[in-house]
Design a protein around this motif. Structure first.
Motif, short mmCIF file in Angstrom:
data_model
loop_
_atom_site.label_atom_id
_atom_site.label_comp_id
_atom_site.label_asym_id
_atom_site.label_seq_id
_atom_site.Cartn_x
_atom_site.Cartn_y
_atom_site.Cartn_z
N HIS A 1 27.08 50.36 63.26
CA HIS A 1 28.20 50.59 63.46
C HIS A 1 29.21 51.93 63.72
O HIS A 1 30.60 52.31 64.25
N GLY A 2 28.57 52.34 64.91
CA GLY A 2 28.34 53.32 66.12
C GLY A 2 29.60 54.54 65.69
O GLY A 2 30.25 55.30 66.09
N VAL A 3 29.16 55.45 64.50
CA VAL A 3 29.45 56.74 64.11
C VAL A 3 27.94 57.06 63.24
O VAL A 3 26.66 56.80 63.96
N GLU A 4 28.79 58.83 63.22
CA GLU A 4 27.72 59.29 63.06
C GLU A 4 26.69 59.21 61.05
O GLU A 4 27.52 58.78 60.79
N PRO A 5 25.83 60.16 61.43
CA PRO A 5 25.28 59.57 60.09
C PRO A 5 25.89 60.36 58.84
O PRO A 5 26.17 59.65 57.34
N ALA A 6 26.47 61.00 58.96
CA ALA A 6 27.48 61.47 58.20
C ALA A 6 28.33 61.19 57.66
O ALA A 6 28.65 61.46 56.22
N ALA B 1 35.83 65.22 54.68
CA ALA B 1 35.73 65.45 56.35
C ALA B 1 36.28 64.38 57.07
O ALA B 1 35.73 64.92 58.47
N PHE B 2 35.80 62.99 56.38
CA PHE B 2 36.35 62.58 57.60
C PHE B 2 37.66 61.52 57.17
O PHE B 2 37.87 61.20 55.82
N ASP B 3 38.26 60.85 58.29
CA ASP B 3 39.16 60.11 57.50
C ASP B 3 39.16 58.53 57.65
O ASP B 3 39.85 57.98 56.73
N VAL B 4 37.35 57.89 57.87
CA VAL B 4 36.98 56.89 57.79
C VAL B 4 35.75 57.23 57.33
O VAL B 4 35.59 57.82 58.27
N VAL B 5 35.24 56.64 56.51
CA VAL B 5 33.39 56.50 56.04
C VAL B 5 33.41 54.65 56.30
O VAL B 5 33.93 54.13 55.80
N VAL B 6 32.12 54.86 55.92
CA VAL B 6 31.00 53.44 56.59
C VAL B 6 30.15 53.26 54.88
O VAL B 6 29.32 53.57 55.21
#
Length: 153
Positions: A36-41, A117-122
Motif C-alpha cells: 500500500h506504499g505506506v510506513e509499517p506504523a 498519530a496518522f490521518d489515514v491508516v490501512v
C-alpha cells in the motif's frame, strides 16, 4: 465469505470507502506496508484477545506491541491472544485479514491511542490481500470502538 462480509459492511455503513484488493499478499505488517506504499506504523493491525470468557479486538498501529502493564491495568488480566484456529471462528476473518469490520460475531472493539498519530491508516479487510484506507476516527465511529492506551512503541 470474510471479504464479502467486509464489502457488505462498507456498502451498508460507509459506501464512500472502497475495499482495495491487491494481487500480492498483505498478510503481515511489512507486506501490507509495501503493498500500500505506506510506513509499517501506518498499518492498523487488529489483535484478537481473550478476556475471561469474552473475545475482544484491539486495533493498533503496525509497529506497536501491547504493553503488558497498561493492558493488565485496563482489563484486569494478562493479555492472551486467541489461538490461530480460534481467530477465524470468532471473527470470520483469516489470520492476516483480521479487521473490526464485517465480523462473524459481535465483539467489543478498542482502538489504541497510537493510531491517532496518522490521518489515514490501512487495516486489513477480511482477506490476506485486501485492505481499506481510512481515518482512525472513522474506524472507531463505524465499529463503536472505545479509545484506549495499551500499546508500547
Amino acid at each position: 465469505m470474510s471479504l464479502a462480509s467486509v464489502k457488505q459492511f462498507f456498502s451498508r455503513h460507509a459506501p464512500d470507502i472502497d475495499v482495495i484488493e491487491l494481487e500480492q499478499s498483505t498478510a503481515t505488517v511489512a507486506l501490507a506496508a509495501e503493498g500500500h506504499g505506506v510506513e509499517p506504523a501506518q498499518i492498523a493491525k487488529t489483535l484478537a484477545l481473550r478476556v475471561g470468557d469474552d473475545v475482544i479486538l484491539i486495533v493498533t498501529r503496525g509497529d506497536a506491541r501491547l504493553d503488558n502493564k497498561k493492558y493488565k491495568a485496563r482489563f484486569g488480566t494478562k493479555a492472551r491472544m486467541l489461538d490461530l484456529d480460534e481467530v477465524e471462528e470468532e471473527t470470520g476473518h483469516p489470520v492476516g485479514g483480521v479487521c473490526p469490520f464485517g465480523l462473524a460475531k459481535p465483539h467489543s472493539i478498542y482502538c489504541d491511542e497510537s493510531l491517532k498519530a496518522f490521518d489515514v491508516v490501512v487495516p486489513a479487510a477480511g482477506a490476506t490481500n485486501a485492505a481499506v484506507h481510512i481515518s482512525p476516527k472513522r474506524i472507531a465511529e463505524l465499529t463503536g470502538a472505545e479509545w484506549i492506551d495499551v500499546s508500547a512503541l
